[in-house]
Each structure stands twice: as C-alpha cells, then as structure tokens.
Design an enzyme around this catalytic site. Structure first.
Site, short mmCIF file in Angstrom:
data_model
loop_
_atom_site.label_atom_id
_atom_site.label_comp_id
_atom_site.label_asym_id
_atom_site.label_seq_id
_atom_site.Cartn_x
_atom_site.Cartn_y
_atom_site.Cartn_z
CG ASP A 130 28.42 -13.01 24.26
OD1 ASP A 130 27.63 -12.08 23.98
OD2 ASP A 130 29.23 -12.95 25.20
CE LYS A 158 31.15 -11.12 27.18
NZ LYS A 158 29.70 -11.06 27.02
CD GLU A 199 31.91 -7.90 29.42
OE1 GLU A 199 30.76 -7.50 29.62
OE2 GLU A 199 32.18 -8.85 28.65
CD GLU A 239 28.32 -5.67 33.02
OE1 GLU A 239 27.21 -5.12 33.00
OE2 GLU A 239 28.53 -6.81 32.56
CE LYS A 289 30.83 -6.12 25.97
NZ LYS A 289 30.19 -7.25 25.27
CB SER A 291 31.38 -4.94 22.59
OG SER A 291 31.18 -6.35 22.59
CE1 TYR A 310 25.68 -10.34 27.79
CE2 TYR A 310 26.80 -9.96 29.87
CZ TYR A 310 26.28 -9.48 28.68
OH TYR A 310 26.39 -8.15 28.39
#
Length: 366
Positions: free
Chosen positions: A37, A150, A191, A193, A233, A304, A366
């Site tokens: 992604d 996501k 997620e 993170e 995640k 993932s 990302y």
C-alpha cells in the site's frame, strides 16, 4: 433508575459474523498479509533504488509482478493491502488487481487514511487525516471488492513523547476509523505504530507499547467497535534503532508477547505485526521466536509486512523483464519463511546474505 438495554455494537448478527470470518481468515494458520500500500511518494524510493522512474506504468508493472505469481501466493499470503491507485489498476490479463487476488483466494484490502500530519500543540507529534468522507470511501471500496482496511497512526519515543494528548488523539482517531469501517462491512486493521527511531532501550519500548495499546482498546470500547471483527497491527517491542544496547530475538519475543498479554483482549482474532524497518531476516526470526514461546497467546501472531517481504523482490527484479520469474520466486520464498514463522517452524535454511540488511528509514512515512 435502571439503564435501558441498547445495541452496543450497532451491528446485526449477520454483519458481525461476516467481519469475524474475514478477520479470522486473514490470520489463518501459516498465513499473513502482504502490505503493498505504498503511496506514490513512497514508491519513488522503492523504484528509485533500482534506477526506475516513478511512473504510473512502472508502479503497475511492479505490483503486477507480485500479484501475478499465481495460486501459490495464497499458500502463505491471506490478504494484500493496496493503495487507491493500485486497487483500480489492472493486471496484464485484464482483471483488476482485487479480482485477480480474489481468484487465488487472497483477500483484497485497502489503505484508507490520507497520511500523517503534524499535531498542533505538541512537540513534533502527529495525527492522521482522512476521516472526512471515510464512510463513503469505505462503501465504495466494499462494493469494488475490498474486505478489510488499514489506517496508520504513528507515535514517537523521546524524553517527552509520546505525550498524553498524542496518545489520546491517535487512539481516538483509530477508533473512529474502525467504527466507520465496520459499519461498511470492512474489517479494520488498527495500527498505532511506535516508531523505532531513537536511543531508547527495550524496556522503555515495552512500557510505552503497553500504555499505548491499552489506551487503544479503551478507545475502541468507547466507540463500540466489535473486537472480534478487528485486527491489531503494532510494532514489535524493540530497542530504538540508535540504542547502544543489543537484545536477542528471544528477549524481543518475550517483551513483545508480555506487552500484548497485558493490553490486548482475547476477543481479538489476531495481531499482524509491521516490520518497522527490521531486516527481512530479523522480522521473520522475531515472529518465529514469539510463536515458539511457551506462553498464553489467545490471538494469532502473524505478519503484515511491506519492506520485509518486498526488498528481495526489488533486488531480484532490477526493472528487467528477464528477472520477473526470479523476483516472483523471492516473494514466494519470503512469504513461505514468514508463514513458517507464524507456527514457530522457521529454521532459516535458504536465507541469502542480502536478507539480513537493515531496512530502517528514519521517521518512515508511507
């Protein structure tokens, strides 16, 4: 006065059943997620590393190489997360990528956030944008074949972070996203993170991970999210990339599983770790050690991975048509190794030297 009864999740039994089935299929034994992604900007780095311009056609060609592997992809890959552009592109055979993946029994997923932005009033902390119009986007993606979604938020470890306002913002942001996804039939991957940047030790990362994940599930509860239809995640619990202290894979595994035991409800079907800039080998070894531990694990521990599944693919391909088969073989090999790690049966045989190279990118976006 007695409280009146109400529908806690505002989802009917059929909706709950569908979400639960999808989530459980994603973390089926021996399988995990290919995270493909990357945004257009991130693909600049990926393609640039092998000397290719970041054009739409090159992005499509690269994804086509991975997604056109064939039914063998489904041996160890249960789902693929795609970027919006990729989701609507077509494979060489004319099928859309979601249609192609579904033909193998691989579940199509979609990245629905709009990227990380600065959180005002904090010391360079972040939130994630994209809640406006999210319900309409989710409904469209569901109609077009997506089954899960996501959304990534990030936190940073320093002497002053993560702050309470940042943790509250991130966890509420993810909870709102999760609720909207479920209302539209998509399983949300949650997620929060914690970036690996910094000099912190393993113990600090564990303590902050426990604090953040606990806050995350409190937020999901407040937003009436159906936990059986979600996946987590998180980052693995590791020392900061610049830390002078080094830890064994067993220490990383024990710290990570302990943090999860203290914060993740058993109703959650599975945990699909991000690789967080670890080398391909380290990401596999750490997951394997977690699944070897003689500890209570009411949830599946899976993967993932983006960079930790794709780095060897890019190196093998080098943008050359004659290397496509070799690149596809690398993807299947890494998927197999990580599938073995989900059962604690990975032995490291067949690993190449390049797979041990660090994939760390400071302040990764990302």
């Amino acid at each position: 006065m007695a409280q009146t009864c109400w529908n806690q999740h505002s989802l009917n039994a059929e909706q709950q059943s569908e979400l639960k089935s999808i989530a459980e299929a994603i973390v089926a034994k021996g399988k995990g997620i290919l995270a493909a992604d990357e945004s257009t900007g991130s693909m600049e780095k990926r393609l640039g590393s092998i000397g290719l311009p970041n054009t739409e056609d090159n992005r499509r060609t690269y994804r086509n190489i991975m997604f056109s592997v064939g039914p063998a992809l489904a041996n160890n890959i249960s789902g693929v997360i795609m970027f919006h552009e990729t989701f609507y592109q077509k494979a060489d055979n004319g099928m859309t990528f979601p249609q192609l993946l579904k033909s193998y029994g691989v579940i199509p997923g979609i990245k629905v956030d709009k990227g990380v932005v600065n959180l005002a009033g904090t010391r360079n902390e972040c939130t994630t944008q994209g809640l406006d119009g999210l319900s309409d986007r989710c409904a469209e993606y569901k109609r077009d074949g997506a089954q899960f979604a996501k959304w990534r938020c990030v936190l940073k470890i320093s002497e002053t972070t993560p702050s309470d306002p940042a943790i509250q913002e991130v966890t509420n942001n993810l909870a709102r996203y999760a609720s909207i996804c479920q209302q539209n039939g998509l399983v949300p991957i949650v997620e929060p993170e914690i970036l690996p940047d910094g000099e912190h030790d393993l113990e600090t990362c564990q303590a902050i991970s426990e604090r953040v994940i606990s806050a995350q599930y409190y937020a999901l509860l407040r937003h009436n999210v159906y936990l059986e239809g979600t996946l987590l995640k998180p980052n693995m619990v590791t020392a900061g990339h610049s830390s002078s202290k080094k830890y064994t894979p067993v220490q990383v595994a024990e710290a990570t599983v302990t943090a999860l035991q203290r914060s993740v409800p058993p109703a959650v079907p599975g945990v699909t770790f991000l690789s967080g800039g670890q080398s391909e080998v380290d990401a596999t070894v750490h997951l394997n050690e977690m699944n070897k531990l003689d500890r209570k694990r009411p949830w599946a521990l899976s993967f993932s991975y983006g960079r930790a599944l794709q780095a060897s693919v890019l190196r093998a391909w080098q943008g050359k048509p004659e290397n496509i088969k070799a690149a596809q073989a690398e993807l299947l090999k890494r998927a197999k190794f990580n599938g073995e790690a989900t059962t604690g049966s990975y032995d490291g045989k067949g690993e190449g030297k390049a797979a041990g190279e660090s994939l760390f990118v400071a302040a990764h976006a990302y």
